[in-house]
Design a protein around this motif. Structure first.
Motif, PDB file in Angstrom:
ATOM      1  N   LYS A 100       0.793  -1.293  -0.064  1.00  0.00           N
ATOM      2  CA  LYS A 100      -0.014  -0.047  -0.111  1.00  0.00           C
ATOM      3  C   LYS A 100       0.792   1.216   0.004  1.00  0.00           C
ATOM      4  O   LYS A 100       2.007   1.342   0.427  1.00  0.00           O
ATOM      5  N   ARG A 143      -5.668   8.160  -0.809  1.00  0.00           N
ATOM      6  CA  ARG A 143      -5.579   8.310   0.345  1.00  0.00           C
ATOM      7  C   ARG A 143      -6.666   8.655   1.378  1.00  0.00           C
ATOM      8  O   ARG A 143      -6.623   8.159   2.407  1.00  0.00           O
ATOM      9  N   ALA A 161      -8.403   5.499   2.142  1.00  0.00           N
ATOM     10  CA  ALA A 161      -7.452   4.760   2.996  1.00  0.00           C
ATOM     11  C   ALA A 161      -8.005   5.410   4.697  1.00  0.00           C
ATOM     12  O   ALA A 161      -7.526   4.850   5.467  1.00  0.00           O
TER      13      ALA A 161
END
Length: 235
Positions: free
Chosen positions: A2, A30, A33
């Protein structure tokens, strides 16, 4: 693997490298995430394919897009929004800066020297080895030096963005990876990640790569094409 980027990250590259598409998709990745992401559009030179063109999808995902004042939205002038300085003084978990192309576009970064002084920043050069001027190692290094001179910043990482737009195949991705891996080796700059069109990901042998792969859904497209669909759910 990742992608693990946070803090202040500045994206630079030559015209046609795809740096803005990379910046937009990195911001989305991001955010998905779980990070708080802000993206500053400092591309004040190129009137086409700026990150502001993806404003709707970024806003829908909760990504703040920091732009120049409205009266300067299409100006070819090195005018900075005070909001950019504020973003860098107190960055979110990820504060992305999409700089203009080549040394001319990167010049505006020099105006941020006082804001960036003493801060831990990443300056990442986007390289597409299928574009003129970055199809050789020497060409990539020349572009890097010109951007560094204009921006007064040192590039400290590489992003591989090998693509031929709609003609890209997995073979081009693999060949492009080999190129930027060699560039990384010769320059001693880390290869942060490479990119691939999201639809090509299943065709790739991800174990072949020693770095993460950023799936890209093209958002900056000409009027006759539809932008890629972005799933707003977290991944």
């Amino acid at each position: 693997m990742k992608i693990n980027l946070n803090g202040i990250v500045i994206i630079v590259g030559n015209y046609g490298s795809g740096k803005t598409e990379v910046a937009v998709n990195l911001a989305i990745n991001r955010k998905q995430a779980g990070l708080d992401v802000r993206l500053a559009d400092l591309d004040l030179v190129n009137p086409y394919f700026r990150s502001r063109e993806a404003r709707d999808v970024l806003t829908r995902l909760g990504i703040e897009l920091v732009l120049p004042p409205d009266q300067y939205m299409n100006a070819d002038l090195p005018i900075l929004s005070p909001a950019v300085a504020g973003m860098l003084h107190a960055p979110s978990e990820l504060a992305l800066v999409d700089a203009g192309g080549d040394d001319a576009g990167a010049t505006v970064l020099a105006a941020l020297a006082h804001v960036l002084k003493g801060k831990d920043i990443r300056v990442l050069q986007v390289v597409n080895p299928y574009r003129p001027f970055t199809d050789t190692i020497q060409g990539c290094i020349k572009i890097r030096r010109e951007i560094e001179y204009a921006s007064k910043l040192m590039i400290n990482g590489i992003i591989g963005n090998a693509n031929l737009i709609d003609e890209t195949t997995s073979a081009e991705i693999n060949k492009g990876y080999d190129f930027v891996k060699n560039l990384s080796k010769q320059t001693l700059l880390p290869l942060e990640f490479i990119t691939s069109d999201r639809e090509l990901i299943p065709k790739l042998d991800l174990k072949r790569f020693s770095c993460p792969v950023l799936p890209v859904s093209r958002q900056l497209v000409p009027p006759w094409k539809k932008a890629g669909v972005i799933n707003s759910s977290l991944v």
